[in-house]
Design an enzyme around this catalytic site. Structure first.
Site, PDB file in Angstrom:
ATOM      1  N   ASP A   2       0.857  -1.180   0.000  1.00 36.13           N
ATOM      2  CA  ASP A   2       0.000   0.000   0.000  1.00 36.13           C
ATOM      3  C   ASP A   2       0.895   1.233   0.000  1.00 36.13           C
ATOM      4  O   ASP A   2       1.749   1.390   0.889  1.00 36.13           O
ATOM      5  CB  ASP A   2      -0.921   0.010   1.213  1.00 36.13           C
ATOM      6  CG  ASP A   2      -1.802   1.246   1.260  1.00 36.13           C
ATOM      7  OD1 ASP A   2      -2.680   1.386   0.389  1.00 36.13           O
ATOM      8  OD2 ASP A   2      -1.604   2.079   2.170  1.00 36.13           O
ATOM      9  N   GLU A  30      -1.402  -1.398  -5.773  1.00 39.68           N
ATOM     10  CA  GLU A  30      -2.613  -0.747  -6.252  1.00 39.68           C
ATOM     11  C   GLU A  30      -2.277   0.190  -7.394  1.00 39.68           C
ATOM     12  O   GLU A  30      -1.186   0.763  -7.454  1.00 39.68           O
ATOM     13  CB  GLU A  30      -3.287   0.025  -5.115  1.00 39.68           C
ATOM     14  CG  GLU A  30      -2.387   1.039  -4.431  1.00 39.68           C
ATOM     15  CD  GLU A  30      -3.063   1.712  -3.263  1.00 39.68           C
ATOM     16  OE1 GLU A  30      -4.312   1.688  -3.213  1.00 39.68           O
ATOM     17  OE2 GLU A  30      -2.356   2.279  -2.405  1.00 39.68           O
ATOM     18  N   CYS A  55     -12.787  -4.448   5.689  1.00 38.63           N
ATOM     19  CA  CYS A  55     -12.167  -5.194   6.783  1.00 38.63           C
ATOM     20  C   CYS A  55     -11.475  -6.436   6.220  1.00 38.63           C
ATOM     21  O   CYS A  55     -12.100  -7.252   5.530  1.00 38.63           O
ATOM     22  CB  CYS A  55     -13.222  -5.581   7.815  1.00 38.63           C
ATOM     23  SG  CYS A  55     -12.573  -6.584   9.179  1.00 38.63           S
ATOM     24  N   CYS A  86     -13.183  -9.802   8.259  1.00 37.37           N
ATOM     25  CA  CYS A  86     -14.514 -10.337   8.002  1.00 37.37           C
ATOM     26  C   CYS A  86     -15.101  -9.889   6.669  1.00 37.37           C
ATOM     27  O   CYS A  86     -16.126 -10.415   6.245  1.00 37.37           O
ATOM     28  CB  CYS A  86     -15.469  -9.941   9.130  1.00 37.37           C
ATOM     29  SG  CYS A  86     -15.829  -8.170   9.221  1.00 37.37           S
ATOM     30  N   CYS A 133     -13.759  -2.168  13.109  1.00 36.37           N
ATOM     31  CA  CYS A 133     -14.760  -2.803  12.255  1.00 36.37           C
ATOM     32  C   CYS A 133     -16.065  -2.954  13.043  1.00 36.37           C
ATOM     33  O   CYS A 133     -16.062  -3.567  14.131  1.00 36.37           O
ATOM     34  CB  CYS A 133     -14.268  -4.166  11.778  1.00 36.37           C
ATOM     35  SG  CYS A 133     -15.485  -5.079  10.795  1.00 36.37           S
ATOM     36  N   CYS A 178     -16.890  -7.170  13.205  1.00 38.92           N
ATOM     37  CA  CYS A 178     -16.111  -8.110  14.020  1.00 38.92           C
ATOM     38  C   CYS A 178     -15.318  -7.437  15.123  1.00 38.92           C
ATOM     39  O   CYS A 178     -14.553  -8.107  15.833  1.00 38.92           O
ATOM     40  CB  CYS A 178     -15.175  -8.924  13.129  1.00 38.92           C
ATOM     41  SG  CYS A 178     -13.903  -7.934  12.306  1.00 38.92           S
ATOM     42  N   ASP A 193      -3.470   1.648   6.778  1.00 35.65           N
ATOM     43  CA  ASP A 193      -2.516   1.268   5.729  1.00 35.65           C
ATOM     44  C   ASP A 193      -2.237  -0.237   5.748  1.00 35.65           C
ATOM     45  O   ASP A 193      -2.171  -0.880   4.685  1.00 35.65           O
ATOM     46  CB  ASP A 193      -1.211   2.042   5.897  1.00 35.65           C
ATOM     47  CG  ASP A 193      -1.420   3.543   5.782  1.00 35.65           C
ATOM     48  OD1 ASP A 193      -2.352   3.939   5.046  1.00 35.65           O
ATOM     49  OD2 ASP A 193      -0.676   4.303   6.417  1.00 35.65           O
TER      50      ASP A 193
END
Length: 385
Positions: free
Chosen positions: A169, A253, A306, A309, A325, A328, A335
């Site tokens: 990232d 990315e 997330c 999950c 989250c 969960c 990052d």
């Protein structure tokens, strides 16, 4: 002789560019490389431009070929419109085999007579064994001279696999965060030398135009830019080399760097971090080492999904570097969570392409992106026999 060659190369480029642009604007006709070469011959026979015959014709012909390639890239929408060359920028002259001789490590260029003395930069390569196809003479704005050899080399052997995959990232505070938790801080090469550079720029502005003091001040400013450029390039080379050596599959990315630079609040920082150069080096080194590089679609919501999950947030503010989250209750580092999701999506892409994801041109496009890369990967594993 080199300075005179640079001036002739610059004149041929600018004059050809002007006539080519005028012809296309007036009649809509394109100009071929053969036509520009014939026009150059006519220019040499005129009294006004007869000095073009005093330098080697090879760099002038190479200039026409480079401009023709630049226009081909422009019409194919791979590059911008060619620009006019100035005497204050980087000066280059390309010589093919007919314009130089290389014997026993001694380089002799056309119209020079004596061998050119240079310092060889590669201790592990014997310069006497080189058989270059092209020689490039370069003069940097800070007054330094370089000679570059283009040689035919064998393909390197693929690097031994290490059985590891990572997701990367990219950011501004940290240059990159990997899915393993590794953080590499952004060195901010330009910001570290901005004060020193501004001092030389103010000194240049106070000098009279055309004076020797102004020329010296501009040279000092160019030296600062060279140090910034070399430090940034060295840092990126070290970083990308370590990444390629540590993993068989690297997922990154896809970023719209040109679009992000339109935001004047972060344009300077984005230019300093050099995401485009980072990805270019990574793609080149992955191809040479036989590694797999997967580029994830830029619209994939890796930061607000997330990784545990698969729950996706509707909104996530940019200043929020940590978020819990709601499904969960996992507390995520923004990052690191994005790097884990990028790795999961990269594995899905690499598996769907059956091992043909080598290179930087592989990505998932449009609505086919999984809502949760981690969940899709686990579902695929459960469905497998």
């Amino acid at each position: 002789m080199f300075n005179r060659t640079f001036g002739c190369v610059r004149l041929v480029w600018n004059k050809t560019l002007s006539e080519r642009s005028d012809r296309y604007r007036d009649s809509g006709a394109r100009t071929s490389c053969k036509q520009t070469s014939a026009t150059l011959t006519v220019w040499k026979r005129t009294e006004e431009l007869s000095f073009l015959s005093e330098v080697s014709p090879v760099p002038l012909q190479q200039t026409l070929r480079h401009q023709h390639a630049a226009f081909q890239n422009f019409f194919a929408r791979r590059a911008r419109y060619p620009k006019v060359k100035t005497r204050n920028g980087r000066q280059t002259a390309h010589c093919t085999r007919s314009a130089f001789g290389m014997r026993h490590g001694m380089l002799t260029l056309a119209r020079t007579g004596l061998p050119l003395r240079f310092v060889w930069s590669f201790a592990d390569v014997d310069v006497t064994t080189l058989d270059p196809t092209t020689v490039v003479i370069t003069r940097e704005p800070d007054g330094r001279w370089y000679v570059t050899f283009a040689v035919d080399a064998e393909e390197p052997a693929p690097t031994e696999p290490v059985g590891h995959a990572i997701g990367v990232d990219l950011g501004l505070t940290d240059l990159l965060v990997t899915s393993d938790g590794l953080r590499i801080a952004n060195p901010r090469q330009f910001a570290r030398r901005a004060r020193n550079l501004a001092r030389y720029q103010r000194r240049t502005a106070r000098c009279q135009r055309g004076s020797n003091n102004r020329r010296k001040a501009k040279t000092r400013g160019a030296q600062v830019h060279r140090k910034i450029r070399n430090a940034r390039r060295d840092f990126l080379h070290r970083t990308t080399t370590n990444l390629v050596r540590s993993a068989d599959l690297i997922a990154v990315e896809d970023l719209n760097v040109a679009g992000m630079r339109r935001n004047h609040h972060v344009a300077h920082a984005i230019s300093d971090v050099s995401w485009g150069e980072f990805k270019r080096q990574l793609a080149c080194k992955c191809a040479r080492a036989g590694r797999t590089l997967v580029v994830i679609d830029r619209w994939y919501p890796s930061g607000k999904t997330c990784s545990a999950c698969g729950h996706r947030l509707t909104e996530l503010a940019l200043p929020a570097r940590h978020w819990p989250c709601p499904s969960c209750r996992t507390l995520h580092d923004r990052d690191l969570n994005a790097a884990k999701n990028i790795l999961a999506a990269g594995r899905v892409v690499a598996r769907s392409t059956s091992g043909d994801a080598s290179g930087a041109d592989v990505s998932r496009q449009g609505s086919s992106l999984p809502r949760s890369a981690m969940n899709q990967e686990s579902c695929a594993v459960r469905r497998s026999p």
